[in-house]
Motif scaffolding. Structure first.
Motif, short mmCIF file in Angstrom:
data_model
loop_
_atom_site.label_atom_id
_atom_site.label_comp_id
_atom_site.label_asym_id
_atom_site.label_seq_id
_atom_site.Cartn_x
_atom_site.Cartn_y
_atom_site.Cartn_z
N ASP A 165 48.89 -7.23 73.46
CA ASP A 165 48.29 -8.02 73.90
C ASP A 165 48.18 -9.83 73.75
O ASP A 165 48.58 -10.61 73.14
N VAL A 166 48.20 -9.80 75.36
CA VAL A 166 48.02 -12.16 75.33
C VAL A 166 47.20 -12.71 75.39
O VAL A 166 45.76 -12.51 75.31
N PRO A 167 47.38 -13.46 74.01
CA PRO A 167 45.66 -14.04 73.92
C PRO A 167 45.53 -15.25 74.73
O PRO A 167 45.85 -16.78 74.72
N LEU A 168 45.56 -15.26 76.25
CA LEU A 168 45.63 -15.93 76.78
C LEU A 168 43.77 -16.83 77.24
O LEU A 168 44.67 -18.12 77.72
N LYS A 169 43.42 -16.03 76.69
CA LYS A 169 42.27 -17.20 77.01
C LYS A 169 42.13 -18.15 75.57
O LYS A 169 41.44 -19.37 75.38
N ASP A 170 42.54 -18.20 73.94
CA ASP A 170 43.64 -19.27 73.52
C ASP A 170 43.84 -20.21 74.16
O ASP A 170 44.24 -21.25 73.55
N LEU A 171 45.30 -19.68 74.61
CA LEU A 171 46.47 -20.28 75.31
C LEU A 171 45.81 -21.24 76.15
O LEU A 171 46.18 -22.50 76.14
N LEU A 172 44.63 -21.09 76.73
CA LEU A 172 44.19 -21.92 78.13
C LEU A 172 42.94 -22.33 77.64
O LEU A 172 42.67 -22.99 78.13
N SER A 173 42.37 -22.91 75.99
CA SER A 173 41.71 -23.40 75.68
C SER A 173 41.74 -24.84 75.95
O SER A 173 42.75 -24.51 75.84
N ALA A 174 40.49 -25.89 76.17
CA ALA A 174 40.80 -27.21 75.75
C ALA A 174 41.08 -27.53 74.55
O ALA A 174 41.91 -28.13 74.80
N GLY A 175 40.49 -26.51 73.94
CA GLY A 175 41.26 -26.87 72.51
C GLY A 175 42.08 -27.07 72.03
O GLY A 175 42.79 -27.80 71.08
N TYR A 176 43.15 -25.85 71.90
CA TYR A 176 44.24 -25.44 72.38
C TYR A 176 45.44 -26.64 72.56
O TYR A 176 46.13 -26.85 71.97
N ALA A 177 44.74 -27.25 73.64
CA ALA A 177 45.91 -27.77 74.73
C ALA A 177 45.94 -29.01 73.75
O ALA A 177 46.64 -29.82 73.82
#
Length: 585
Positions: A328-340
């Motif tokens: 389960d790769v949390p890609l949506k979170d990793l690529l979000s503007a908020g996470y960045a």
């Protein structure tokens, strides 16, 4: 920074091919001139690269392809073979890492099936058409470049003592081939000729014959030859017998497949990459960080921010990336503007970080791999994908007048990986070395799983969805650093592709290498002298542990572009390495 290019950017409206070897670019252009489309040209160029750059890729390797057919959406073709059914953690008991050479590290060879699937579904030509140039070069010979000769010379003791199949091909007359001589591979030519014959003897239309060629590979004489070669122990580079895990059933059970790309917007464009079975999303994370940090321009600030963003993105790569069919790769979170934005707050504009800092996503604890510091890990003369100074991988980009665009990064199955199979003329790959042997890792070894690779072609579309740029480079862990730097320059206004590729390059190794022995060099920053003494001094003042590379040594980028409004096509190829060229009109 003054504008400087080593050669002109190509411009035209018929077709463009850019690759890491002029013979591959010439092959692709020949196919376009004979009426083929971008897919036909890319496939033919890919098979040519297997012959003329054997120290960088081969038929036993793999290829990810990202493409857009005119009028269709961007797509990814996964030509990354999986771990054999017998490749369990128990099979590597007593080891802390998968070896960087030898048959133990072989995954299913993926490039042949991927190229053929692309040809069947999107090309117009036949199996014979796309293999013709590769067969001819293997039969008649191709020019030995200095890097090929140097790679063979480094492995000469291994070839002569342990890998007799390799010696038969790469030590003609018992000697290292001199630069400028011609090197032949009659066994590989014969194997490809047999595939052509078997494809054409089965009858049916073009697609049926391509499928017959795929069966010859995965279920026919190629798979049988691989299995026969592995029935007895095969010597490692040190002469230790290894029993390979790959079987003909593994090859029969696997086929290349299509999937949607992963993407993020950047300004008026969208950048598309493979999924997290490759390192491609790390570039997308870097793009998000560049937006958050306001990274643009040149000079010490630009290099510092790009480098610090890379450290954060690649720390996340090791912590989270793996085959999404298994983890389960949390890609949506990793690529979000908020996470960045949260991650960008960790960047200190005045000081380089010496830490590995993966992020915590959705309350989950990131995997932290062991850190093998430079000089502490055991040496391996035939380790995985070598650094750019010794060669590494290949790349090819193609665009045609219809708007079809292809970007591909073939790799694996290098002449340094394992012994050549005499009946086939090529060795198996070693891509399993990219797995961790820790079950806590998202990239832990499992049967049937794709290793998280470094291979990372790039496709860019504009707001209306039309493809405008394909770009990529060899370079292992550096691929999504060098390509990212060039891409950032292009998307921020450098219109001349050749200028963007020729600009001074840099990268960091301050995270675990993807290749045995998996070293990490904290604070590392490798730069070309072209950055300038003032910039380099400022980077050192900020705490970067700067390594000065040789001039013109970092990267071998290639790129093609299309303007949907005018139909103008452009292309460029990096002069580094003195063998990459673009062709077109």
């Amino acid at each position: 920074m003054p504008r400087f290019t080593t050669r002109p950017q190509l411009r035209g409206d018929f077709g463009m091919v850019a690759s890491t070897h002029w013979l591959a670019s010439a092959t692709g252009m020949s196919v376009l001139e004979r009426g083929g489309n971008a897919f036909d040209a890319a496939v033919a160029a890919g098979f040519t690269l297997q012959v003329v750059e054997p120290h960088l890729n081969g038929p036993g390797g793999e290829v990810p392809v990202i493409f857009q057919a005119a009028g269709g959406p961007p797509r990814v073709l996964c030509g990354q073979g999986v771990a054999p059914a017998a490749a369990t953690l128990e099979a590597f008991s007593g080891m802390d890492r998968v070896p960087g050479s030898g048959v133990l590290a072989a995954t299913v060879p993926g490039s042949f099936d991927a190229w053929m699937l692309l040809l069947r579904d999107h090309g117009t030509m036949t199996v014979r058409d796309v293999l013709d140039h590769a067969i001819g070069l293997a039969e008649r010979g191709y020019p030995v470049l200095d890097r090929i000769s140097a790679a063979i010379a480094a492995l000469e003791p291994v070839f002569t003592r342990h890998w007799t199949g390799s010696a038969a091909v790469y030590l003609p007359h018992g000697r290292v081939p001199a630069v400028g001589t011609r090197l032949r591979n009659p066994a590989l030519a014969a194997a490809y000729r047999r595939i052509v014959t078997e494809a054409e003897s089965g009858g049916g239309g073009r697609e049926a014959r391509i499928d017959a060629a795929r069966r010859s590979w995965s279920q026919g004489f190629v798979a049988e030859s691989v299995a026969a070669f592995l029935t007895t122990p095969v010597p490692s580079a040190e002469g230790e017998p290894q029993r390979g895990l790959l079987t003909s059933q593994d090859m029969a059970d696997w086929s290349a497949s299509y999937e949607d790309p992963v993407n993020v917007p950047y300004g008026a464009h969208t950048v598309h990459k493979t999924g997290p079975w490759g390192q491609g999303p790390s570039m997308l994370q870097q793009l998000r960080l560049a937006e958050a940090l306001g990274t643009s321009g040149e000079g010490a600030d630009f290099v510092h921010r790009v480098t610090e963003a890379a450290k954060l993105a690649f720390a996340d790569r090791e912590a989270w990336y793996g085959d999404p069919d298994f983890t389960d790769v949390p890609l949506k979170d990793l690529l979000s503007a908020g996470y960045a934005a949260d991650r960008a707050a960790l960047v200190d504009d005045a000081r380089a970080s010496l830490e590995t800092r993966p992020g915590s996503v959705a309350g989950r604890t990131p995997f932290t791999p062991p850190l093998y510091l430079s000089g502490e890990a055991p040496a391996d003369r035939t380790t995985g994908e070598p650094t750019v100074r010794r060669g590494d991988t290949c790349h090819v980009d193609v665009v045609d007048a219809h708007g079809n665009m292809v970007s591909a990064t073939p790799s694996g199955g290098w002449l340094t990986s394992s012994p050549v199979i005499p009946a086939l003329g090529f060795p198996l790959g070693t891509r399993a070395q990219m797995f961790w042997l820790d079950p806590a890792s998202p990239n832990s070894l499992e049967p049937g799983k794709r290793p998280r690779t470094t291979l990372s072609p790039t496709l860019v579309t504009r707001e209306d969805g039309q493809a405008v740029l394909a770009i990529g480079t060899p370079g292992g862990d550096q691929q999504d650093q060098w390509t990212f730097t060039a891409l950032l320059r292009i998307l921020n206004g450098v219109e001349d592709l050749q200028e963007a590729l020729d600009a001074p390059m840099f990268h960091t190794n301050a995270f675990p290498s993807s290749f045995h022995p998996r070293e990490t060099i904290p604070g590392d920053l490798v730069v070309e002298p072209g950055l300038g003494e003032e910039t380099i001094a400022e980077l050192r003042r900020r705490g970067h542990r700067v390594q000065l590379s040789a001039p013109w040594s970092l990267g071998r980028l290639a790129a093609v572009a299309r303007d949907p409004e005018t139909g103008e096509l452009r292309a460029a190829a990096d002069a580094r390495g003195a063998q990459g060229y673009a062709a077109g009109r």
